[in-house]
Design a protein around this motif. Structure first.
Motif, PDB file in Angstrom:
ATOM      1  N   LEU A 179      22.318  83.733  39.882  1.00 61.21           N
ATOM      2  CA  LEU A 179      21.822  84.714  38.914  1.00 61.21           C
ATOM      3  C   LEU A 179      21.093  84.072  37.741  1.00 61.21           C
ATOM      4  CD1 LEU A 179      24.754  87.289  38.719  1.00 61.21           C
ATOM      5  CD2 LEU A 179      22.725  87.326  40.163  1.00 61.21           C
TER       6      LEU A 179
ATOM      7  N   LEU B 115      22.494  82.613  35.177  1.00 64.80           N
ATOM      8  CA  LEU B 115      23.206  82.897  33.927  1.00 64.80           C
ATOM      9  C   LEU B 115      24.032  81.667  33.553  1.00 64.80           C
ATOM     10  CD1 LEU B 115      24.426  86.564  34.548  1.00 64.80           C
ATOM     11  CD2 LEU B 115      22.711  85.825  32.890  1.00 64.80           C
TER      12      LEU B 115
ATOM     13  N   SER C  96      25.326  92.813  39.580  1.00 66.03           N
ATOM     14  CA  SER C  96      24.656  94.032  39.114  1.00 66.03           C
ATOM     15  C   SER C  96      23.981  93.824  37.764  1.00 66.03           C
ATOM     16  CB  SER C  96      25.677  95.151  38.981  1.00 66.03           C
ATOM     17  OG  SER C  96      26.586  94.814  37.931  1.00 66.03           O
ATOM     18  N   TYR C  97      24.313  92.752  37.086  1.00 66.79           N
ATOM     19  CA  TYR C  97      23.871  92.506  35.702  1.00 66.79           C
ATOM     20  C   TYR C  97      24.323  93.631  34.768  1.00 66.79           C
ATOM     21  CZ  TYR C  97      20.755  88.622  37.023  1.00 66.79           C
ATOM     22  OH  TYR C  97      20.227  87.434  37.465  1.00 66.79           O
ATOM     23  N   ASP C  98      25.287  94.431  35.191  1.00 64.44           N
ATOM     24  CA  ASP C  98      25.816  95.491  34.327  1.00 64.44           C
ATOM     25  C   ASP C  98      26.800  94.840  33.350  1.00 64.44           C
ATOM     26  OD1 ASP C  98      27.093  97.603  33.103  1.00 64.44           O
ATOM     27  OD2 ASP C  98      27.145  98.826  34.928  1.00 64.44           O
ATOM     28  N   ALA C  99      26.462  94.911  32.070  1.00 63.76           N
ATOM     29  CA  ALA C  99      27.219  94.171  31.061  1.00 63.76           C
ATOM     30  C   ALA C  99      28.628  94.708  30.866  1.00 63.76           C
ATOM     31  CB  ALA C  99      26.468  94.165  29.735  1.00 63.76           C
TER      32      ALA C  99
ATOM     33  N   LYS D 196      26.751  97.364  25.043  1.00 60.98           N
ATOM     34  CA  LYS D 196      26.888  97.112  26.480  1.00 60.98           C
ATOM     35  C   LYS D 196      25.670  97.587  27.261  1.00 60.98           C
ATOM     36  CE  LYS D 196      31.006  95.282  27.100  1.00 60.98           C
ATOM     37  NZ  LYS D 196      31.174  93.977  27.773  1.00 60.98           N
ATOM     38  N   GLU D 197      24.951  98.551  26.697  1.00 58.08           N
ATOM     39  CA  GLU D 197      23.812  99.140  27.399  1.00 58.08           C
ATOM     40  C   GLU D 197      22.560  98.325  27.089  1.00 58.08           C
ATOM     41  OE1 GLU D 197      22.992 103.204  26.347  1.00 58.08           O
ATOM     42  OE2 GLU D 197      23.388 103.853  28.389  1.00 58.08           O
ATOM     43  N   CYS D 198      22.540  97.098  27.536  1.00 54.55           N
ATOM     44  CA  CYS D 198      21.434  96.203  27.197  1.00 54.55           C
ATOM     45  C   CYS D 198      21.421  95.068  28.202  1.00 54.55           C
ATOM     46  CB  CYS D 198      21.617  95.669  25.780  1.00 54.55           C
ATOM     47  SG  CYS D 198      23.186  94.854  25.521  1.00 54.55           S
ATOM     48  N   GLU D 199      20.488  94.146  28.005  1.00 58.78           N
ATOM     49  CA  GLU D 199      20.422  93.004  28.905  1.00 58.78           C
ATOM     50  C   GLU D 199      21.694  92.163  28.750  1.00 58.78           C
ATOM     51  OE1 GLU D 199      18.430  93.837  26.503  1.00 58.78           O
ATOM     52  OE2 GLU D 199      17.603  92.134  25.385  1.00 58.78           O
TER      53      GLU D 199
ATOM     54  N   ALA E  96      22.580  89.001  28.437  1.00 63.57           N
ATOM     55  CA  ALA E  96      22.770  87.960  27.416  1.00 63.57           C
ATOM     56  C   ALA E  96      23.000  88.566  26.035  1.00 63.57           C
ATOM     57  CB  ALA E  96      21.562  87.026  27.387  1.00 63.57           C
TER      58      ALA E  96
END
Lengths: 325, 434
Positions: free
Chosen positions: B198, B200, B268-271, B312-315, B317
């Protein structure tokens, strides 16, 4: 094809070949006096760049204009984004403006994936490079360049071709997208890097790994040199620039070990004297400038296929008359 | 104060019995009790456990009342079956003085939904440089016995040693957030196969294990109590097992999410899956379950970490680290530990009530369910099946990784010293708390 291009893994073998073949047809345009197609007339494409990237942004912009799209450049710097606007609000704004596609470059890995999965935007999301994750159109243009040299012809893949990727794999989105796409196209990939610049778990990636550049060059059809940032030295990834260059840089002597037909690639921008010497960069085997030209064709093909939703044969073939004068 | 007759509850999963509580105390236990009570509760099919005790809760007040307040956080705790929570010190201002810990303690008293035991910071401002006034916090009305810089690691070996030694004077314990800072610069998720793919930044297991290894040796050297927060790796388990085998005074906790979820979810990259320490691998989850089952890990602690939506609703990082967990903890433990046969309900009571209360030295909690004990009880319906609906939570935040997931079990009722805080799955109105 899927609606978005976030990862090179989004492309099946058929999808990838369709992009390469479409790009091949579109490339013929660049030889004409009038380089424009009316295909995306009335469609809006937004270039959403959170990170400086003159090369990639220009390449996309040229591709969009050649397809007659309405182009909006939304640079994060100097816009509300730099004042703290969230990715979500930016996306909602673009949606409200009627973006049919958003080309996004972002410093955070996964930002394009986040946009594509959200209901903030309805248009296609095209990843123009996200953090240290992926850069799928770069991988496509690299594959396009390799195919032209190593297995030319519509419908051809890269089966059995040996590609060596050298340098900072750990931080490279180019390397990640390339290994995925090259596997899809049947090529064999070898990463060469100091162990510090390879990610943990690489032994499970679909590639070979070597710490020794000299021993791999003789069995290479295309060698791709990745840019190595000098600052990595300060985080102890390697001792000095000179040591990196001696062990992993491509110079004339090393280039001579390559088979006759092999090409030298670089995604740019090059750091001459670091990963590549001027002698190699300026040699006829080096495809750097060709890659840039191919980038436009590939990005046209991607936009065309994602937004047009048809094969090229269905497209109007007439050149835009308003530009004919 | 009303009296309650709970009919046919299975105490710690045993045979059905009646429990009569009044005046805040368990007065009688037996079959077919004939005593007259103000309220009868049919507990057929329900398990009775001692009120749960959380060693690791972020209540966010003072400072981040947009994420949680002591009131909403303790309401969430009550709905999760907790009768006592330890409030972490990383508030704004930091709970590093007697004034702040007393404020949090009083807010808890005023809310009334569960006991709030403040944790004091080990160092001033959580900066790891200078000891906070640990004695003053202990001597305050809040009577602090657990000290932690949680969110940050006390990485300086000398400061850690001194803190461990110093709190011996009042039977305190240092709860360490084990994270070697240099090894985790820019860390975004577990370092492994998935982080490599990913792109990250990796949070390697060794960054946790190296600190735990150092700290258990320090604890042994100075003879002080060490508690290890949110153990997340198989290697950490091995070190703690070794330290306990030596007879050293080391305890440890694991979060519900580390017992159930893995880093594969980050794809999912879901933070909502971003948490510190990060979600690890399936092998780690397995080792943590085994360690909780055999007692190497003493306690389940939620690390309930509420965050507002925008964080949380963001990229990935840019997102905040942490998950809410109070209202799902017991269900997750049922799924991960009970339904797998690793723990029975007696074991659950031990790991979620008795042992955490003992580690925190909370005298009125974690007691046996028997006559004469304070009536801190939870009635839990293990047969319930339902999907997690964040909008039904009492916590002010919605950052749960279990949204839409089916989890077993539901808290039916919670009693705090004989007063119901939850009845029939619903919070009791504040005015009705006696």
């Amino acid at each position: 094809m899927k609606r978005h291009l976030v990862s090179a893994a989004d492309l099946s073998r058929d999808d990838a070949l369709l992009v390469l073949d479409t790009a091949e047809e579109l490339a013929q345009l660049s030889g004409r006096a009038v380089k424009k197609l009316p295909t995306l007339r009335g469609r809006t494409v937004v270039n959403l760049f959170f990170e400086d990237s003159t090369r990639t942004k220009t390449s996309f912009e040229v591709a969009e204009k050649r397809l007659s799209a309405d182009v909006i450049n939304f640079a994060a710097k100097g816009s509300s984004v730099s004042k703290g606007e969230s990715l979500k609000d930016t996306a909602l704004t673009l949606q409200a403006m009627g973006a049919d596609a958003v080309v996004i470059r972002h410093h955070a890995s996964g930002a394009p994936a986040r946009l594509a999965q959200s209901d903030w935007l309805h248009g296609s999301v095209i990843n123009a490079g996200d953090g240290t994750h992926e850069h799928p159109t770069q991988a496509l243009l690299d594959a396009f360049t390799m195919r032209r040299h190593l297995n030319p012809g519509l419908g051809h893949d890269l089966a059995g071709r040996r590609v060596t990727i050298v340098g900072d794999v750990l931080h490279s989105r180019v390397a990640r997208s390339n290994v995925l796409l090259l596997n899809t196209l049947g090529a064999e990939v070898t990463f060469v890097a100091p162990p510090t610049l390879l990610p943990i778990g690489i032994e499970n990636w679909p590639c070979e790994v070597s710490y020794d550049l000299d021993s791999t060059l003789a069995k290479t059809d295309a060698v791709m040199m990745l840019r190595v940032q000098r600052e990595r030295m300060n985080a102890a990834f390697f001792p000095t620039e000179r040591e990196y260059s001696r062990r992993y840089g491509l110079n004339g002597t090393r280039m001579a070990r390559l088979p006759e037909h092999a090409i030298v690639m670089h995604p740019g921008p090059m750091v001459r004297g670091m990963e590549i010497t001027a002698e190699v960069a300026d040699s006829p085997r080096c495809t750097v400038v060709e890659q840039v030209a191919n980038g436009v064709s590939i990005r046209m093909a991607v936009l065309y296929l994602l937004l047009g939703g048809a094969t090229l044969a269905d497209a109007p073939r007439t050149e835009a008359p308003e530009n004919a004068a | 104060m009303s009296s309650y007759l709970i009919r046919n509850a299975q105490i710690l999963g045993g045979a059905a019995q009646d429990i009569f509580i009044s005046e805040g105390v368990i007065q009688e236990i037996g079959t077919d009790l004939t005593v007259e009570a103000d309220v009868d509760i049919d507990a057929h099919g329900l398990i009775a456990l001692p009120g749960l005790v959380d060693l690791h809760t972020h209540l966010r007040e003072p400072g981040r009342e947009d994420a949680e307040t002591v009131l909403t956080g303790t309401q969430a705790a009550a709905k999760g079956g907790f009768t006592a929570v330890h409030a972490m010190a990383n508030t704004f201002p930091v709970a590093d003085t007697a004034g702040v810990v007393e404020q949090v303690w009083r807010l808890g008293q005023a809310a009334g939904y569960c006991d709030v035991q403040p944790i004091g910071a080990v160092t001033v401002g959580l900066e790891g440089k200078k000891l906070a006034e640990l004695g003053a916090m202990h001597d305050s009305a809040a009577a602090v016995r657990v000290f932690s810089d949680d969110g940050k690691c006390v990485d300086d070996a000398v400061i850690m040693r001194r803190a461990l030694e110093y709190v011996k004077a009042f039977d305190g314990v240092v709860a360490q957030h084990a994270q070697e800072p240099r090894l985790t610069e820019g860390a975004q998720m577990n370092e492994g196969q998935v982080s490599g793919e990913l792109g990250l930044g990796g949070w390697p297991a060794v960054a946790e294990e190296a600190i735990i290894a150092r700290d258990v040796l320090l604890a042994a050297h100075v003879g002080s109590r060490l508690h290890v927060c949110h153990v997340s790796t198989a290697g950490s388990v091995e070190i703690i097992r070794w330290a306990k085998a030596k007879g050293w005074p080391v305890t440890a906790e694991v979060t519900p999410h580390h017992l159930l979820l893995t880093d594969e979810l980050v794809r999912s990259y879901d933070a909502v899956y971003k948490v510190n320490p990060p979600l690890r691998t399936a092998d780690d989850v397995h080792a943590l379950r085994m360690a909780l089952a055999d007692g190497t890990i003493d306690a389940v602690a939620t690390d309930h970490a509420p965050h507002p939506m925008e964080d949380k609703e963001c990229e990935w990082a840019a997102a905040a680290m942490g998950m809410v967990g109070l209202e799902t903890a017991l269900s997750v433990v049922q799924q991960a530990m009970v339904e797998t046969g690793l723990l029975n309900w007696e074991g659950v009571a031990d790991r979620m009530s008795h042992r955490p209360a003992r580690i925190g030295r909370l005298s009125g909690h974690g007691r046996p369910v028997s006559v004469g004990e304070p009536a801190n009880l939870v009635l839990f319906d293990p047969g319930y099946r339902g999907t997690v609906i964040p909008d039904s939570f009492a916590t002010r935040s919605r950052n749960t990784p279990y949204r839409g997931l089916e989890l077993p079990g539901r808290v039916h009722a919670t009693f705090l010293r004989g007063v119901p805080t939850v009845l029939a799955g619903e919070l009791v109105e504040p005015g009705e708390l006696a």
